[in-house]
Design a protein around this motif. Structure first.
Motif, short mmCIF file in Angstrom:
data_model
loop_
_atom_site.label_atom_id
_atom_site.label_comp_id
_atom_site.label_asym_id
_atom_site.label_seq_id
_atom_site.Cartn_x
_atom_site.Cartn_y
_atom_site.Cartn_z
N GLU A 148 50.62 -71.93 -91.39
CA GLU A 148 50.21 -70.78 -90.58
C GLU A 148 48.89 -71.03 -89.85
O GLU A 148 48.66 -70.45 -88.78
CB GLU A 148 50.15 -69.51 -91.44
CG GLU A 148 51.54 -69.11 -91.95
CD GLU A 148 51.66 -67.64 -92.26
OE1 GLU A 148 51.02 -66.82 -91.57
OE2 GLU A 148 52.38 -67.31 -93.22
N SER A 149 48.03 -71.87 -90.38
CA SER A 149 46.82 -72.20 -89.62
C SER A 149 47.18 -73.03 -88.40
O SER A 149 46.60 -72.86 -87.32
CB SER A 149 45.79 -72.92 -90.50
OG SER A 149 46.30 -74.16 -90.96
N ASP A 150 48.16 -73.92 -88.56
CA ASP A 150 48.64 -74.68 -87.41
C ASP A 150 49.25 -73.75 -86.36
O ASP A 150 49.00 -73.90 -85.16
CB ASP A 150 49.69 -75.70 -87.89
CG ASP A 150 50.25 -76.53 -86.76
OD1 ASP A 150 49.53 -77.40 -86.25
OD2 ASP A 150 51.42 -76.30 -86.37
N ALA A 151 50.04 -72.78 -86.83
CA ALA A 151 50.64 -71.81 -85.91
C ALA A 151 49.57 -70.97 -85.22
O ALA A 151 49.67 -70.67 -84.02
CB ALA A 151 51.61 -70.90 -86.66
N ALA A 152 48.53 -70.59 -85.96
CA ALA A 152 47.46 -69.77 -85.37
C ALA A 152 46.76 -70.52 -84.24
O ALA A 152 46.45 -69.95 -83.19
CB ALA A 152 46.46 -69.37 -86.45
N GLY A 153 46.50 -71.82 -84.44
CA GLY A 153 45.89 -72.61 -83.39
C GLY A 153 46.77 -72.69 -82.16
O GLY A 153 46.30 -72.57 -81.02
N SER A 154 48.08 -72.85 -82.38
CA SER A 154 49.02 -72.91 -81.26
C SER A 154 49.06 -71.60 -80.49
O SER A 154 49.08 -71.59 -79.26
CB SER A 154 50.41 -73.27 -81.80
OG SER A 154 51.36 -73.29 -80.76
N VAL A 155 49.08 -70.48 -81.23
CA VAL A 155 49.12 -69.17 -80.58
C VAL A 155 47.85 -68.94 -79.76
O VAL A 155 47.90 -68.44 -78.63
CB VAL A 155 49.32 -68.06 -81.63
CG1 VAL A 155 49.04 -66.68 -81.04
CG2 VAL A 155 50.74 -68.12 -82.18
N ALA A 156 46.70 -69.31 -80.31
CA ALA A 156 45.44 -69.14 -79.57
C ALA A 156 45.46 -69.93 -78.26
O ALA A 156 44.95 -69.47 -77.24
CB ALA A 156 44.26 -69.56 -80.43
N ARG A 157 46.07 -71.12 -78.30
CA ARG A 157 46.11 -71.95 -77.10
C ARG A 157 47.14 -71.49 -76.09
O ARG A 157 46.88 -71.52 -74.88
CB ARG A 157 46.42 -73.41 -77.49
CG ARG A 157 45.25 -74.19 -78.04
CD ARG A 157 45.60 -75.67 -78.20
NE ARG A 157 46.65 -75.87 -79.19
CZ ARG A 157 46.41 -76.07 -80.49
NH1 ARG A 157 45.17 -76.09 -80.93
NH2 ARG A 157 47.41 -76.24 -81.34
N HIS A 158 48.33 -71.07 -76.56
CA HIS A 158 49.47 -70.94 -75.66
C HIS A 158 50.04 -69.54 -75.48
O HIS A 158 50.84 -69.34 -74.56
CB HIS A 158 50.60 -71.86 -76.13
CG HIS A 158 50.22 -73.29 -76.26
ND1 HIS A 158 49.71 -74.03 -75.21
CD2 HIS A 158 50.23 -74.13 -77.34
CE1 HIS A 158 49.45 -75.27 -75.63
NE2 HIS A 158 49.75 -75.35 -76.91
N ALA A 159 49.69 -68.59 -76.32
CA ALA A 159 50.32 -67.26 -76.23
C ALA A 159 49.99 -66.59 -74.90
O ALA A 159 48.86 -66.69 -74.41
CB ALA A 159 49.87 -66.38 -77.38
N ASP A 160 50.98 -65.92 -74.33
CA ASP A 160 50.73 -65.17 -73.10
C ASP A 160 50.28 -63.74 -73.43
O ASP A 160 50.18 -63.36 -74.61
CB ASP A 160 51.97 -65.17 -72.19
CG ASP A 160 53.20 -64.55 -72.84
OD1 ASP A 160 53.06 -63.67 -73.70
OD2 ASP A 160 54.33 -64.95 -72.46
N ASP A 161 50.02 -62.97 -72.41
CA ASP A 161 49.49 -61.62 -72.62
C ASP A 161 50.46 -60.75 -73.42
O ASP A 161 50.05 -59.99 -74.30
CB ASP A 161 49.20 -60.94 -71.27
CG ASP A 161 48.00 -61.56 -70.55
OD1 ASP A 161 47.23 -62.29 -71.21
OD2 ASP A 161 47.84 -61.31 -69.34
#
Length: 223
Positions: free
Chosen positions: A103-116
Motif C-alpha cells: 500500500e505504500s507503493d500504491a500510495a506513491g503511485s497515486v500521488a504521482r499519477h492520480a487525476d482530479d
C-alpha cells in the motif's frame, strides 16, 4: 451461369451464462460467520452440523472450505478436519509488513499519477471517515473501501488481489488495530496527512506516511 443466392448463415446462439455455483454461496455464508465471530478463530468446523444447518450435502460445504483455505481463513488439518485460522503475533506482524509494502507503493503511485476525479473519489471516502469516527463499524467498512479504492486507482490488479486477501485474514485478529482506545482518531489523522500528500502530488511523502500508518496499526494490533 447465374449465381445462386444462399441464405445468410445464422450466428450461433450465445451460450447462457453459468449460474453461480452453490459452493460459492456457501463460502460467502461461512466467511460472514467467521467475520462475525459466530465461528471463532481456532475453533473446529463441524461439517456435519453446518451442512444440516444450511440444508445442503457436505460436498459443496467441503468445496467452500477449500476456497476459504486458499484465502487463509480456514486451516485444513490432516485427519482432524477444518479449523478457523487463528492469528499468532508473528502472523499479524507479517500481514502488516506485506500490507505496508504494497500500500505504500500504491500510495506513491497515486500521488504521482492520480487525476482530479480519482483524488476526488478518495477525498469523498475520507470525508465519510471524518463523519464516522464515532461509529466504529461504519468506520471499519469505509476505511476498507478507501484502502481498496487506493489500490484500484494505483492500477496494479495483482497488488489489489493480494491486499484483498490479506485484509480478509486481518479480520481474524482478536486485537484488531482499530479496537484500541484512541486508534480511530489516530488513524483518521494519518489519513488526513496521506490525503494532503496526494493533493500536493508528493509521492515520497505519501509513501512514507502510508508506511507510518501501518506501523501505527501494527503497534495497536500487536500491543
Amino acid at each position: 451461369m447465374a449465381a445462386v443466392d444462399t441464405p445468410p448463415t445464422e450466428a450461433p446462439s450465445p451460450r447462457p451464462l453459468a449460474r453461480r455455483a452453490l459452493y460459492e454461496d456457501v463460502a460467502d455464508r461461512l466467511r460472514q460467520q467467521i467475520f462475525a465471530r459466530e465461528l471463532e478463530p481456532g475453533s473446529w468446523i463441524d461439517e456435519q452440523r453446518l451442512a444440516a444447518d444450511y440444508g445442503i450435502s457436505r460436498t459443496p460445504l467441503r468445496e467452500a472450505l477449500k476456497v476459504l483455505a486458499v484465502e487463509g481463513l480456514v486451516t485444513m488439518k490432516l485427519r482432524r478436519g477444518a479449523y478457523v485460522t487463528e492469528m499468532s503475533r508473528n502472523d499479524v506482524t507479517q500481514v502488516y509488513h506485506l500490507l505496508a509494502l504494497l500500500e505504500s507503493d500504491a500510495a506513491g503511485s497515486v500521488a504521482r499519477h492520480a487525476d482530479d476525479a480519482q483524488r476526488a473519489r478518495l477525498r469523498a471516502l475520507h470525508d465519510q471517515l471524518e463523519r464516522e469516527v464515532r461509529q466504529r463499524d461504519a468506520f471499519f467498512a469505509t476505511n476498507e473501501r478507501w484502502h481498496m479504492a487506493l489500490l484500484e486507482i494505483a492500477g496494479n490488479r495483482w497488488s489489489a488481489q493480494i491486499v484483498a486477501d490479506l485484509r480478509k485474514v486481518m479480520k481474524l485478529n482478536r486485537h484488531h488495530s482499530l479496537f484500541k482506545q484512541g486508534r480511530l482518531a489516530d488513524s483518521l489523522a494519518e489519513h488526513r496527512a496521506i490525503m494532503a500528500a496526494f493533493e500536493a502530488r508528493d509521492a515520497d511523502a505519501a509513501t512514507r506516511l502510508m508506511r507510518a500508518h501501518f506501523a501505527g496499526g501494527l503497534e495497536a494490533a500487536a500491543g
